[in-house]
Design an enzyme around this catalytic site. Sequence first.
Site, short mmCIF file in Angstrom:
data_model
loop_
_atom_site.label_atom_id
_atom_site.label_comp_id
_atom_site.label_asym_id
_atom_site.label_seq_id
_atom_site.Cartn_x
_atom_site.Cartn_y
_atom_site.Cartn_z
N HIS A 163 0.80 -1.22 0.00
CA HIS A 163 0.00 0.00 0.00
C HIS A 163 0.84 1.27 0.00
CE1 HIS A 163 -3.98 -1.91 0.57
NE2 HIS A 163 -3.27 -2.86 1.14
N ASP A 370 3.70 9.29 -2.19
CA ASP A 370 2.55 8.62 -1.58
C ASP A 370 2.15 7.43 -2.43
OD1 ASP A 370 0.64 8.23 0.35
OD2 ASP A 370 -0.22 10.24 0.20
N LYS A 377 -9.45 11.12 -3.54
CA LYS A 377 -10.62 10.44 -4.11
C LYS A 377 -11.86 10.70 -3.26
CE LYS A 377 -8.12 6.83 -6.59
NZ LYS A 377 -8.04 5.40 -6.95
#
Length: 729
Positions: A163, A370, A377
């Site tokens: 992630h 990032d 979003k």
Amino acid sequence: MKTIIVSNRLPVKITNNNGEMEFRQSEGGLATGLGSIYRQGNNMWLGWPGIEAADEENHDEITARLEKMNLYPVFLTQEEISLYYEGFSNETLWPIFHYHPTYARYEQSYWDSYVEVNKKFKEAIFKIAEPGDTIWIHDYQLLLLPGMIRQEQPNITIGFFLHIPFPSYELFRLIPWRAEILDNMLGADLLGFHTFDDVRHFISAVSRILPVHTSANEISYNERVVVAETFPMGIDDKKFESLADSSEVLENAAALRESFGSSKMILSIDRLDYSKGILQRLQAFDILLQKNPEYIEKVFLYMIVVPSRDTVSQYKDLRDEIDKLVGNINARYRTLNWTPVNYYYRSFPVEMLSALYKMAEVCLISPMRDGMNLVSKEYVASRTNNTGVLILSEMAGAAKELIDAVIVNPNNVGEVYRAIIEALNMPLEEQQRRMQAMREVVSKFNIRHWVKIYMDRLQEVKAMQGSMQAKHVEYQTLSLIETQYSRATRRIIFLDYDGTLVGFKSNIDLAFPDEDLYNILQQLIADPANHVVIVSGRKYQTLEDWFGKMPIDMIAEHGVWQKHKDSEWIKMPGLYNQWKQDIRPILETYVDRTPGSFIEEKSYSLVWHYRKVEEGLGELRANDLMNTLRFITVDRGLQMLPGNKVIEIKNVEVNKGKVAATWLDNMNYDYVMALGDDHTDEDMFKVMPETAFTIKIGSNISAARFFLRDYKEVRRLLKSLALKRSVNV
């Protein structure tokens, strides 16, 4: 069969309320998206519940209550939290992966704890895992877990998703335990990343650090094919759309509007971290007010910084810097009725965040690095009237999808300042055009879509691995091969030479045919039903010297030269070799650097051999050479083929498969067999009919249907087939 999701933290918050434990499920994006998996049937989510292992009297109760929520705990001690999580995960991996190597600490105690905690997670998994289960591991805290599981359960299905960004090779190689990390990551079947850049960096790292072969996004390692692929993570868009119109959010938005009047809001939301570009953002806002005093009392920055690890020196220093800069800006520009920077060092409930998204005319997201950044979003999903402007750092993964945002380089403070002015003055029509396009992207590629495409791809990868796991030719298979051979009346047998008919020699000129091989070939061609074709990368002159007097067809240099029995050698038309003058000097530098390596020149190819090179060094240099040549060869219409202790560069038109196919076109064979040992033979296997007996030598990862271990097993097979002819005469 069940799916087990594994992450450092469970999606639950446990609080002690006057001696009573309260369990509240998290509402984060990952927890929401994976809820569709772990809440079904007997699926589970395994991770640390946030309670120290010291509270042992509560373990049984916590475990029992979590299991009712399909959650399974891994309890960690305070020392493990300190060394594994705060230490290796966040003081070694995090700064390297976010391009801040000067902040990284390489402590042996951190690494030792990281290994032990990953083992602890593995043991917890095996308490609940069963054959046929799927395990989906998440994020940088558990990089070793896929390999640890694979070692004990070779056939289990393992997915892994990172992630955060994966750094470039030059940064990743700084980690002392880099090879161990990559080796264990490759225990997964499918490795997921947010962006193509992350995939590219990962493949570059494994190809340079480990002795692996990569082709596009497929990595061959330990007799398995692993796939690395891009899966941009989405959000629960419907949740933020509906929140934006809820009564509580509308009340919060009205209160905010009453507080700030007609001033335009620039919204900034981040966790306290040096990778988020918070100071540069404040500097850009300072320049805005300094150079454009007309914006005083007309615009304000609403900045939320969520507390994070502020006891660590770098984070404490960052917080102090933010405090100073905010105080400085407010001291210089504040008026009686207006504060330029409204700064909050705390977290907010989602209903308040939704109100801020709804009210903010501009959302400024400018991290230095990032993985994805879901705040961008969430802002887009909340703009139900299609207005507002998103300013987004090109260093955030979301920038690859939200291309209608105002994209900035966060290191260029002047560019961020100009983007703010552009956003504040953007016409309504352009705002709506951009926002509508971004809302469609966020809606289509939502969190549910992300979960679905990942899990679908994981199943595809397992199916591909299954199809590539060629079966060893044992009694039952041998019986089938021999039976069909005996019944056939027109056979063709394609035979690679080096590694297939003979073993490897350190000197390629010593790998000539022996008497035993000549006898086998003589027996095969003595049968009028057999058509034998030798398909080799060797020079045509060499094959002519060895087999020219035998009634055998030959394909030399992977197809450049062809010869049917009783005819002359024919060269493939349209080839050129002027490119050699550019490639050869590069190969010569690797010969100079690698004792034992040498160059072989063929009519239309160059070959770098490392069969004489010290074990390990040859693979290292080969990977380095392939990375050096990768772009040069593509530009010149060349193909780079890694083989068994060789790398061959040749014209892209030259292909064993294409040439072998022409032999199949000319005759109607009722028995087809092809044997080969390296990457070049895969092209040949792929063009063979489905009923053909394709056999890979030395590996079970192949497009071939079957495999044999070495050339000795090949000879035994060919001898047994030759005897079948004599039995039937």
